[in-house]
Scaffold this active site. Structure first.
Site, mmCIF file in Angstrom:
data_model
loop_
_atom_site.group_PDB
_atom_site.id
_atom_site.type_symbol
_atom_site.label_atom_id
_atom_site.label_comp_id
_atom_site.label_asym_id
_atom_site.label_seq_id
_atom_site.Cartn_x
_atom_site.Cartn_y
_atom_site.Cartn_z
ATOM 1 C CB CYS A 80 -0.984 -0.061 1.160
ATOM 2 S SG CYS A 80 -2.445 0.926 0.835
ATOM 3 C CG HIS A 172 -3.125 -3.106 4.410
ATOM 4 N ND1 HIS A 172 -2.191 -2.491 5.211
ATOM 5 C CD2 HIS A 172 -3.647 -2.121 3.633
ATOM 6 C CE1 HIS A 172 -2.143 -1.206 4.939
ATOM 7 N NE2 HIS A 172 -3.024 -0.948 3.988
ATOM 8 C CD GLU A 174 -0.504 -5.393 6.654
ATOM 9 O OE1 GLU A 174 -0.391 -5.922 5.529
ATOM 10 O OE2 GLU A 174 -0.846 -4.204 6.825
HETATM 11 N N1 GLN Z 1 -3.595 6.398 1.332
HETATM 12 C C1 GLN Z 1 -2.258 6.110 1.739
HETATM 13 C C2 GLN Z 1 -1.256 6.909 0.909
HETATM 14 O O1 GLN Z 1 -1.610 7.469 -0.072
HETATM 15 C C3 GLN Z 1 -1.956 4.623 1.645
HETATM 16 C C4 GLN Z 1 -2.895 3.844 2.530
HETATM 17 C C5 GLN Z 1 -2.339 2.598 3.125
HETATM 18 O O2 GLN Z 1 -1.142 2.366 3.170
HETATM 19 N N2 GLN Z 1 -3.227 1.805 3.640
HETATM 20 O O3 GLN Z 1 -0.120 6.984 1.243
#
Ligand code: GLN
Length: 189
Positions: A80, A172, A174
């Site tokens: 992410c 995610h 995890e």
């Molecule tokens: N929205 C976050 C970003 O742009 C990422 C979200 C996440 O890691 N769950 O950095």
């Protein structure tokens, strides 16, 4: 011997990654200082807030050493926000990033109404069972270069990607009990 995998522990969801790596038989190590990068077989950049993670990488003196390791092919998995920090192009934002993963990403592209959702993904490289994926303010990958292998998609967009020894997910793993993504990363170290 257990593989030693550093987990960036400046911000975000690092404890769950450490636990997941442990469950896979690896040795997860907290990394906050440049010296803690020594002797690692691989590295995880967790989810969180990519602008903050980028700034903290610079402030803690980790950005330069990690960029040098990445240049030498050091295996890194970004989840992410971690994937955003690795991506070649981040639409509309000027923020610190390694720009090594040949992807263009659009941050928070599922929109504020859909902050978080779950989906079952087809990921044949990980086996026949569907992979449950939790997306939280996830980015959308809008372009994946020719050297990028797409391991799973959601609504036609790549959500699990590999480029040589870099792995990225917009979700995610995890947060779910399925350890196939972490095990896959360990298998490419
Ligand atoms: N929205 C976050 C970003 O742009 C990422 C979200 C996440 O890691 N769950 O950095």
């Amino acid at each position: 011997m257990a593989k030693k995998v550093g987990v960036l522990a400046l911000q975000g969801d690092f404890e769950r990654h450490l636990a997941a790596l442990d469950e896979c038989g690896a040795e997860g190590r907290v990394v906050r200082l440049p010296a803690e990068l020594d002797g690692l077989d691989g590295f995880v950049i967790p989810g969180g807030e990519s602008t903050t993670i980028g700034k903290l990488l610079v402030r803690f003196g980790l950005f330069g050493p990690l960029a040098a390791l990445l240049k030498d092919g050091f295996p890194v998995y970004g989840s992410c926000a971690g994937l955003i920090v690795l991506a070649a192009e981040i639409a509309g934002y000027d923020q610190p990033g390694f720009r090594v993963f040949d992807l263009a990403v659009d941050r928070n592209a599922y929109g504020p109404q859909v902050e978080s959702f779950e989906a079952d993904l087809d990921a044949p490289a990980l086996g026949p069972e569907p992979l449950r994926a939790v997306f939280i303010r996830a980015p959308v990958v809008t372009r994946a270069g020719s050297g990028v292998e797409v391991l799973a998609r959601f609504e036609d967009r790549p959500v699990l990607v590999r480029q040589s020894r870099l792995l990225g997910s917009t979700f995610h793993p995890e947060l779910t009990p399925d350890r196939r993504v972490h095990n896959y990363f360990l298998s490419i170290l």
